[in-house]
Structures are given as structure tokens and as C-alpha cells.
Write an enzyme that holds these catalytic residues in place. Structure first.
Site, PDB file in Angstrom:
ATOM      1  N   HIS A 163      -9.160   3.851  -1.253  1.00 55.73           N
ATOM      2  CA  HIS A 163      -7.782   3.357  -1.127  1.00 55.73           C
ATOM      3  C   HIS A 163      -7.421   2.419  -2.279  1.00 55.73           C
ATOM      4  CE1 HIS A 163      -4.087   2.003   0.532  1.00 55.73           C
ATOM      5  NE2 HIS A 163      -4.540   1.035   1.316  1.00 55.73           N
TER       6      HIS A 163
ATOM      7  N   CYS B  15       0.829  -1.223   0.000  1.00 56.99           N
ATOM      8  CA  CYS B  15       0.000   0.000   0.000  1.00 56.99           C
ATOM      9  C   CYS B  15       0.857   1.264   0.000  1.00 56.99           C
ATOM     10  CB  CYS B  15      -0.926   0.012   1.201  1.00 56.99           C
ATOM     11  SG  CYS B  15      -1.910  -1.475   1.335  1.00 56.99           S
TER      12      CYS B  15
HETATM   13  N1  COA Z   1     -16.794   1.935   3.926  1.00 56.10           N
HETATM   14  C1  COA Z   1     -18.064   2.341   3.664  1.00 56.10           C
HETATM   15  N2  COA Z   1     -18.923   1.641   2.910  1.00 56.10           N
HETATM   16  C2  COA Z   1     -18.466   0.508   2.373  1.00 56.10           C
HETATM   17  C3  COA Z   1     -17.164   0.022   2.576  1.00 56.10           C
HETATM   18  C4  COA Z   1     -16.317   0.786   3.395  1.00 56.10           C
HETATM   19  N3  COA Z   1     -15.078   0.381   3.651  1.00 56.10           N
HETATM   20  N4  COA Z   1     -16.999  -1.133   1.914  1.00 56.10           N
HETATM   21  C5  COA Z   1     -18.170  -1.372   1.296  1.00 56.10           C
HETATM   22  N5  COA Z   1     -19.048  -0.386   1.569  1.00 56.10           N
HETATM   23  C6  COA Z   1     -20.445  -0.299   1.139  1.00 56.10           C
HETATM   24  C7  COA Z   1     -20.613  -0.572  -0.333  1.00 56.10           C
HETATM   25  O1  COA Z   1     -20.582   0.632  -1.073  1.00 56.10           O
HETATM   26  C8  COA Z   1     -21.960  -1.242  -0.374  1.00 56.10           C
HETATM   27  O2  COA Z   1     -22.955  -0.232  -0.285  1.00 56.10           O
HETATM   28  P1  COA Z   1     -24.329  -0.377  -1.106  1.00 56.10           P
HETATM   29  O3  COA Z   1     -24.966  -1.636  -0.577  1.00 56.10           O
HETATM   30  O4  COA Z   1     -25.047   0.877  -0.764  1.00 56.10           O
HETATM   31  O5  COA Z   1     -23.920  -0.476  -2.537  1.00 56.10           O
HETATM   32  C9  COA Z   1     -22.037  -2.027   0.924  1.00 56.10           C
HETATM   33  O6  COA Z   1     -21.127  -1.349   1.823  1.00 56.10           O
HETATM   34  C10 COA Z   1     -21.611  -3.473   0.787  1.00 56.10           C
HETATM   35  O7  COA Z   1     -20.419  -3.515   0.037  1.00 56.10           O
HETATM   36  P2  COA Z   1     -19.604  -4.837  -0.179  1.00 56.10           P
HETATM   37  O8  COA Z   1     -18.612  -4.595  -1.289  1.00 56.10           O
HETATM   38  O9  COA Z   1     -20.541  -5.994  -0.307  1.00 56.10           O
HETATM   39  O10 COA Z   1     -18.821  -4.978   1.206  1.00 56.10           O
HETATM   40  P3  COA Z   1     -17.922  -6.178   1.612  1.00 56.10           P
HETATM   41  O11 COA Z   1     -18.448  -6.693   2.905  1.00 56.10           O
HETATM   42  O12 COA Z   1     -17.754  -7.156   0.494  1.00 56.10           O
HETATM   43  O13 COA Z   1     -16.500  -5.463   1.877  1.00 56.10           O
HETATM   44  C11 COA Z   1     -14.872  -4.727   3.475  1.00 56.10           C
HETATM   45  C12 COA Z   1     -16.325  -4.616   2.965  1.00 56.10           C
HETATM   46  C13 COA Z   1     -14.724  -3.762   4.648  1.00 56.10           C
HETATM   47  C14 COA Z   1     -14.577  -6.139   3.933  1.00 56.10           C
HETATM   48  C15 COA Z   1     -13.902  -4.334   2.315  1.00 56.10           C
HETATM   49  O14 COA Z   1     -14.180  -3.019   1.905  1.00 56.10           O
HETATM   50  C16 COA Z   1     -12.451  -4.443   2.759  1.00 56.10           C
HETATM   51  O15 COA Z   1     -11.875  -5.521   2.755  1.00 56.10           O
HETATM   52  N6  COA Z   1     -11.823  -3.325   3.130  1.00 56.10           N
HETATM   53  C17 COA Z   1     -10.424  -3.327   3.590  1.00 56.10           C
HETATM   54  C18 COA Z   1      -9.497  -3.174   2.412  1.00 56.10           C
HETATM   55  C19 COA Z   1      -8.070  -3.390   2.834  1.00 56.10           C
HETATM   56  O16 COA Z   1      -7.736  -4.265   3.596  1.00 56.10           O
HETATM   57  N7  COA Z   1      -7.151  -2.568   2.304  1.00 56.10           N
HETATM   58  C20 COA Z   1      -5.752  -2.679   2.592  1.00 56.10           C
HETATM   59  C21 COA Z   1      -5.485  -2.104   3.900  1.00 56.10           C
HETATM   60  S1  COA Z   1      -3.879  -2.466   4.535  1.00 56.10           S
END
Ligand code: COA
Length: 387
Positions: free
Chosen positions: A334, A85
């Protein structure tokens, strides 16, 4: 070493881009940056591109050559830089060093990632490879789980509450709502954060940065040459990079990131400034706890004391220490390889006084902080408006 300035910035909207591929995003940001700098392709000496894993995310390796080709920069040297990252931050540092050393006069640094073509399980596995694959990912510990461990320990040692982490998210969504290139444009409340679904306890959906597509590009030039291109000189006055243990279990403490501390010390020493001189900072808030850790490890607060400033709203754009005015990784999004360059873009926008509603008053010096994985790489830059 020669003095170096940022003379051009370009960025795409961050979010889910169904209609655009990796190369479209990077071409868009690249063209914007070259136009903003008012430089022609033939004036550019070299290109560095930060991308974490385009091969696994979209099947495209050899990213720097692709970018040079499609932005029209052949035959200059084009090099891809990878530090998970922190890939974007490292690309910027390499471009800075190439100009500062006298090797090149004008260099482009870009970062890009197209993440949404994979589903959440697939992308979590790709991202998880930036930790210790054998000891962490193979055992099932993806990044939300790793940062959840850090959060739990911080809560235990310093009585940090889930509400404090929620406040970070609320503030970053507020900033994002004032930023056209941010992924999320809506404000949220503490209650919404606390009631959002648990991802890895204590971290909930709204404590996590999202999965994002996007690209950002900047142009750097030797300071005297830079004066030919712009009246607003944004000088890079400090650059620090450091490495630390890749696996959490090897660290003496999991509530601090040593690489951040060392990178910040180096950058501040080179810049000859103190924390009091910094008008705004873009930190690596991949999870809300990470913003708290960053503010402490960068040296703005003692361990356990950042939450007091957060509770007092000091970290809003109009507070005493504006943090993540772009919306941060949480609100702005991100796209991993692009994040470090986006942080430079945001600081440049602020120092140019072009941030509109989220403008930090009288911003003169800004800091960026970009982390790879759970802290094995950290890179810190300090930029100053000198004219
Ligand atoms: N913040 C706010 N809203 C979020 C979000 C977030 N981080 N991630 C997803 N959403 C929203 C989507 O827009 C979607 O909204 P909608 O239903 O209105 O369209 C809803 O939440 C569901 O999205 P979805 O893609 O199904 O979520 P998910 O459960 O598959 O993924 C996380 C959510 C948090 C697990 C994923 O975003 C993630 O893994 N984030 C971390 C990324 C990471 O690790 N980066 C590297 C860091 S070192």
C-alpha cells in the site's frame, strides 16, 4: 459526456526499494504505461498525479511538475491530487473527467509514494494526519487504532470473529503469491495471522497493510481516439466520489463508511449495471476489517453478511465474487498515493485476460474502491471490456 477508455498501464514492483527514489519509481511506471499505450509524449494533453505526502516522506513537494519533467511531458498542465490514501483514485477520476468533458483527448493519471525512508513511528504519524489530527492523531490514535475500534464494534454488532478477518489476509496473501508486482510473495495460514504480534487489538501484524514504495500509471483516451491505439478497449463506465465525517466519533455508526455507499451508488447508476454484473472488485483493505466493511458498504452484502461469503471462499479469484486479485493492500502492498491507480491497473490486467494464474474467468466488468483515511473520502470506478 464523452466515452473514455484506459489505453495503457504501467506499474513498478511494490515493496521496499532501497536503490530507487520517488522519481525513479514514477519514471519507471510512467515509461511502462506510455509504451503500453503506444503514445508519444507530444500526444498527451494533461497529467494528474496522486501522492499523499511526498514532502513529509521524502522531502519532495511539487510532485506533478517533477513527474511531468522527468517523464518528458513538459509543457502540458500537470496537477497533483491529494486525498490521503485515495489520492490515486482521485487522480484517475480527475483524468477521466478531463477527457469525458471534452477538455482533453489523452490524459495520464499516476500515483506514487516512497514510504520506507521513514521508520514505522514516523510514517504512522504522517499517515495519521489523514484522520482528524486534533481529535485522533494528537490523542495517540493512529490508523491501526482507528480501524481496531471499527473492528471491535463490528465484532460486537455482527459476531464477526478474529478468524474471519484472518481469512481475508490468507486469501489476499494467496492472490499476492500469484502476482509478480506484489510486495509479499508467500502464502500464510489463519494460525500465522492469529499468532502474529498484536498491533492494536484485535488487529495483528498480519491484519495490517504494510509500508510500501511503488508507483502506477495509466493512460486514458476519448473512446474513438482510443481505437487508434489498442484493440482491447477498457471503458470507464462509472465514476463516483463522496465525502464523509473525518473523525470516527462524529459518525452515527462506525461499522459503515457512508462515503463508500454513496460513491458506489453513483458509479453503479452511471454505469447502468448492478452488483450481479460485476465480475471482480479491488477494494481498499488497508486492514482486514476494511475489506469486510467495503464489501458491505459497496452493497455486495447486507451488514454483517460479508463474512459468510468469506468463510465459504467466495472471494477467491475463482470464487463467485473475486475480491482483490492483486493481493489487495494487504498482500500487494500500500504505497498510499499509488494504490488507487494500482487497482485500475489490476482490473485492466484482468479484463485484458493477462492475469496468468490469478485470472478471473470471463472477466468483463470490474470495480475499484479506494478510501482516504478512515473513510472521509471514497472513490469508486467501474470498468468494462467492450471489445
Ligand atoms: N504484513 C506482513 N508482514 C509485515 C507487515 C505487514 N503489514 N509489516 C511488516 N511486516 C514484516 C516485515 O517484512 C518484517 O519481516 P522480516 O523480519 O522478515 O524482515 C517484519 O514484519 C517486521 O517488520 P517491521 O517493519 O519491523 O514492522 P513494524 O512493526 O515496524 O510495522 C505495522 C508493522 C503493521 C505497524 C506497519 O506495517 C503499519 O503501520 N501498517 C499500517 C500502515 C497504514 O496505516 N497504512 C494506512 C492505512 S489507512
Amino acid at each position: 459526456m464523452r466515452r473514455v477508455a484506459v489505453i495503457g498501464i504501467g506499474i513498478t514492483k511494490f515493496g521496499e526499494h532501497w536503490e530507487k527514489g520517488f522519481r525513479d519509481l514514477v519514471i519507471e511506471a510512467g515509461k511502462n504505461a506510455l509504451e503500453d499505450a503506444n503514445v508519444q509524449g507530444e500526444e498527451i494533453d494533461a497529467l494528474f498525479v496522486g501522492a499523499m505526502s511526498p514532502g513529509l516522506m521524502v522531502g519532495q513537494e511539487h510532485a506533478a511538475a517533477l513527474v511531468a519533467d522527468y517523464i518528458g511531458l513538459n509543457p502540458i498542465p500537470a496537477t497533483r491530487v491529494e486525498g490521503a490514501c485515495a489520492s490515486g483514485g482521485l487522480a484517475f477520476r480527475n483524468a477521466y473527467m478531463a477527457v469525458a468533458s471534452g477538455m482533453h483527448d489523452i490524459v495520464v493519471a499516476g500515483g506514487a509514494e516512497k514510504m520506507t525512508d521513514l521508520d514505522t513511528a514516523q510514517i504512522s504519524t504522517v499517515l495519521g494526519g489523514a484522520g482528524d489530527e486534533e481529535w485522533e492523531l494528537f490523542q495517540g490514535a493512529t490508523f491501526p487504532a482507528i480501524y481496531a475500534l471499527m473492528a471491535k464494534r463490528h465484532m460486537h454488532e455482527y459476531h464477526t470473529r478474529e478468524e474471519d478477518m484472518a481469512l481475508v489476509s490468507v486469501k489476499n496473501h494467496k492472490h499476492a503469491s500469484m502476482n509478480d508486482y506484489a510486495q509479499f510473495q508467500k502464502e500464510i495460514t489463519v494460525e500465522e495471522v492469529l499468532e502474529s504480534k498484536t498491533v492494536s487489538s484485535p488487529l495483528k501484524l498480519l491484519d495490517c497493510s504494510p509500508i510500501t514504495d511503488g508507483a502506477a500509471v495509466v493512460v486514458l483516451a476519448e473512446l474513438e481516439k482510443a481505437k487508434k491505439y489498442t484493440d482491447t478497449l477498457i471503458e470507464v463506465i462509472g465514476s463516483g466520489q463522496a465525502s464523509g465525517q473525518i473523525a470516527l466519533h462524529d459518525r452515527q455508526s462506525i461499522t459503515q463508511i457512508d462515503a463508500t455507499r454513496v460513491a458506489a451508488e453513483k458509479a453503479l447508476k452511471q454505469a447502468k449495471v448492478t452488483h450481479k454484473d460485476i465480475d471482480l472488485v479491488e477494494v481498499h483493505d488497508c486492514f482486514t476489517i476494511a475489506e469486510i466493511l467495503a464489501l458491505e458498504d459497496l452493497g455486495f452484502f447486507k451488514k454483517g453478511e460479508a463474512v459468510k461469503a468469506i468463510r465459504e471462499n467466495q472471494t477467491y479469484y475463482d470464487g463467485s465474487l473475486p475480491v482483490n486479485t492483486s493481493g489487495g493492500l494487504k498482500g500487494c502492498g500500500h504505497p498510499v498515493g499509488a494504490t488507487g491507480i494500482k487497482q485500475i491497473v489490476e482490473v485492466a490486467i484482468q479484463l485484458r485476460n493477462q492475469a496468468g494464474k490469478r485470472q478471473v474467468k470471463n472477466a468483463e466488468i470490474g470495480m475499484t474502491h479506494n478510501v482516504g483515511g478512515s473513510g472521509a473520502t471514497a472513490v469508486v470506478h467501474i470498468l468494462k471490456r467492450i471489445k
